[in-house]
Every structure is written in C-alpha cells, then in structure tokens.
Design an enzyme around this catalytic site. Structure first.
Site: not given
Ligand code: PGA
Length: 228
Positions: A7-9, A85, A87, A152, A158, A190, A211-212
């Site tokens: 997930n590149w956000k 998600h 966010e 999650e 993050g 994470s 994510g990251g």
């Molecule tokens: P993260 O994000 O791996 O950077 O913690 C995961 C996500 O939001 O899907």
C-alpha cells in the site's frame, strides 16, 4: 499461497513504480503480490504485477467531483481495492456502512475488496479489542462474494510497533470465527523484513498488508523473499 499487498498511500511517482514493478517481476515467489497505488499510477506497464487501488467511491457514477468509481478502476485493470483503511476512517470519517457499500459495489463489478479493520490503542487498553474487531467486521463486510480482510491495529500502523504473536492469534481468530465462510485474513501494521516471516506463519494469517516498507525495492523485496 500467501497474499502480500503493498500500500503506497500518498507516495510515489511513475519512475518509482516502474523501478519497483520491474524488480518485483524479477523476484521469484510462490505467493501473490498485489500493489495498491495512488490513482494517478494505475496505468502504463504493470510488468505482470497485480494492480490494486487504495479506495473507491460508494456510488456507481455521477456528480461526485474528485471521486473514482469502481468501473473506472476496472477499466484501469485494477483487481483489488482497499476499503476502510484506518486513514480513510480517521481523515475522511468513513463509517462501517460506507465501507460495506464500497465493498459491495467492488464485488458487483468483479474487483476484490480488502476490508480493513482494527482497534485503537485506547480500545486495546480498555480490553475491547475483540468486541471492536467483531463489530467493525460484521458491519463493514459485504453480504456476499469473495473478499479479503486486513486486520490492522491502528496503533501498529506506521509506528514500528507490532502486536505480540498471541495478540495477533487472538485477533485473527476472532475475524475467522466472525466470517460466514472462510476468506483470506491479512495482518498489517509495521511489517518489515525482520518480522514478516514470523507473522505470516501465525495460524489464520493468510498474508500481509505492507505500507512504508512496500515503497522501495530495498525494503520490499526482502519481505517477498523472506516468506517464500
Ligand atoms: P505500515 O502501514 O506498514 O507503514 O505500518 C500499513 C498500512 O497502513 O496498511
């Protein structure tokens, strides 16, 4: 076969996409890698990598300025879409009801929704994790069709902090028991090359939402390789 979803956000550009996708396509894996990119990157060569989106409108079409419909995603070759998600729930006030509408529309159009759920730190500390997960899942998931669930914990996204193995077991078992028929259950929050293998080996965990660490070959390819 495990699912590894990146997930590149709100990150990345076309050069970075091409660079990473070429590297992914040259990496041998028995698992399925899906990359959920910003809308502007959902075109061009995919180098055989499965494309996903990070959100979709809960409306089919019409006067919704700035929104993207599921048929537009389909047109762009998208196979999966993340819905709900944390966010989106936090910054765009998305409710379980909206998430369910999005998931239902996706399925109707042949795109597999990845329904995200997870408790906050306050809910965890109050001992409400199981109840929160159950409610979020039952209210957010579609009534029919094939979908994926991503557990999650919001406090793990993050932050570099992950739940203990027993906390993950308990959460994903709660998800498993609340599903009317078995669907893939992912863990997200994470994930990195040091914890991916161990977490994906936990019972009921069918894959990872990353994510990251999915942004760059240096951090993402070691994750893919570690769970082969
Ligand atoms: P993260 O994000 O791996 O950077 O913690 C995961 C996500 O939001 O899907």
């Amino acid at each position: 076969m495990k699912l590894i979803i990146g997930n590149w956000k709100m990150n990345g550009n076309m050069d970075e996409k091409n660079f990473l996708f070429k590297d992914i396509s040259n990496t041998k894996t028995k698992n399925k890698v899906i990359m959920c990119l910003p809308f502007t990157l959902l075109w061009g060569d995919s180098f055989g990598v499965t494309l996903g989106a990070q959100d979709v409108s809960n409306h089919e079409n019409g006067a919704y300025t700035g929104d993207i419909s599921v048929s537009m995603l389909k047109d762009a070759g998208v196979k999966y879409v993340i819905v709900g998600h944390s966010e989106r729930r936090t910054f765009h006030n998305e409710t379980n009801e909206t998430v369910k509408e999005k998931a239902t529309l996706a399925i109707k159009n042949g795109i597999i929704p990845v329904v995200c759920i997870g408790e906050t730190m306050e809910e965890k500390n109050a001992g409400h994790t199981t109840a929160v997960i159950k409610k979020m899942l039952t209210e957010s998931m579609p009534d029919n069709g094939e979908f994926v669930v991503a557990y999650e914990p919001r406090w793990a996204i993050g932050t570099g902090v992950t739940p203990t193995t027993s906390e993950i077991v308990s959460a994903v078992k709660t998800v498993f028991d609340a599903l009317p028929t078995p669907m893939p259950i992912l863990y997200g929050g994470s994930i990195n090359a040091n914890n991916a293998k161990e977490i994906v080996s936990i019972p009921y965990v069918d894959g990872l939402l990353v994510g990251g660490a999915s942004l760059k070959s240096e951090t993402f390819l070691p994750i893919i390789k570690s769970i082969n």
